[in-house]
Design a protein around this motif. Structure first.
Motif, short mmCIF file in Angstrom:
data_model
loop_
_atom_site.label_atom_id
_atom_site.label_comp_id
_atom_site.label_asym_id
_atom_site.label_seq_id
_atom_site.Cartn_x
_atom_site.Cartn_y
_atom_site.Cartn_z
N LYS A 199 0.85 -1.18 0.00
CA LYS A 199 0.00 0.00 0.00
C LYS A 199 0.89 1.24 0.00
O LYS A 199 1.89 1.29 0.72
N LEU A 200 0.52 2.21 -0.78
CA LEU A 200 1.26 3.47 -0.85
C LEU A 200 1.00 4.25 0.44
O LEU A 200 -0.15 4.51 0.79
N GLU A 201 2.06 4.58 1.15
CA GLU A 201 1.92 5.27 2.44
C GLU A 201 1.17 6.59 2.30
O GLU A 201 0.34 6.93 3.14
N THR A 202 1.45 7.35 1.27
CA THR A 202 0.85 8.67 1.11
C THR A 202 -0.55 8.64 0.53
O THR A 202 -1.25 9.64 0.55
N PHE A 203 -0.94 7.47 -0.01
CA PHE A 203 -2.29 7.32 -0.58
C PHE A 203 -2.67 5.85 -0.44
O PHE A 203 -2.54 5.07 -1.38
N PRO A 204 -3.12 5.43 0.75
CA PRO A 204 -3.35 4.01 1.06
C PRO A 204 -4.33 3.28 0.15
O PRO A 204 -4.33 2.06 0.13
N ALA A 205 -5.14 3.98 -0.62
CA ALA A 205 -6.05 3.30 -1.54
C ALA A 205 -5.28 2.70 -2.72
O ALA A 205 -5.78 1.81 -3.41
N ALA A 206 -4.05 3.17 -2.94
CA ALA A 206 -3.24 2.70 -4.07
C ALA A 206 -2.34 1.55 -3.67
O ALA A 206 -1.72 1.56 -2.61
#
Length: 184
Positions: free
Chosen positions: A100-107
């Motif tokens: 999961k992308l830390e700055t945008f967890p939906a990604a």
């Protein structure tokens, strides 16, 4: 003062020795080769090849890239136009464990690398496998090294350039290539 200078020089020498030792121990991935098969060095520069497509298979995400010879063939309509890829075509499929992308967890984005697969078209060299040679190199993040795939992998990998042939026979009518060139 002389003792301090000697201590500083010893510390500098130790730091240089340790960092130099790490550089010596670091693997040159371009020296790895599948026994009786493809060498990593045959795909030098794959990291900057153009993206053909992306995919996800189970819990692994992939980017499929190709060299300029193969990209030109894709742009001319191969394999959908029924023509084969020309000799010299090469592709790499880079696999990552997702995170999961830390700055945008939906990604979901690539995490640690899992392995890299290679395909090379050479009708003479690989005449007994549809004109293509295959290789899988497993990646170990802890040691930052690649090793040839083995029969314990899923799917099992043989120790020759035919390790992908059985799976790819299902797309024989597409010159043994699964991936379509993604529209842009």
């Amino acid at each position: 003062m002389k003792n301090i200078l000697c201590c500083v020089m010893v510390i500098i020498a130790l730091v240089l020795a340790v960092s130099g030792g790490r550089a010596i121990l670091a693997q040159d991935k371009y020296t790895v080769k599948v026994p009786n098969g493809l060498a990593f060095s045959e795909f030098r520069g794959y990291e900057s090849w153009q993206v053909v497509s992306v995919s996800q298979d189970g819990n692994i995400i992939d980017a499929i890239v190709a060299n300029p010879v193969m990209i030109k063939a894709y742009q001319a309509g191969v394999p959908g136009n029924g023509k084969p890829f020309p000799d010299g075509s090469k592709m790499a499929k880079i696999h990552w464990n997702p995170k999961k992308l830390e700055t945008f967890p939906a990604a979901t984005v690539p995490g640690t690398q899992h392995d890299v697969d290679f395909m090379e078209k050479d009708s003479k060299r690989f005449a007994d496998s549809g004109g293509w040679g295959w290789a899988v190199f497993d990646y170990d993040a802890a040691s930052d090294t690649f090793t040839p795939g083995t029969s314990a992998d899923k799917p099992p990998q043989g120790n020759d350039a035919k390790c992908g042939f059985v799976c790819h026979t299902t797309v024989k009518n597409r010159d043994y290539v699964f991936t379509d060139y993604g529209h842009r």
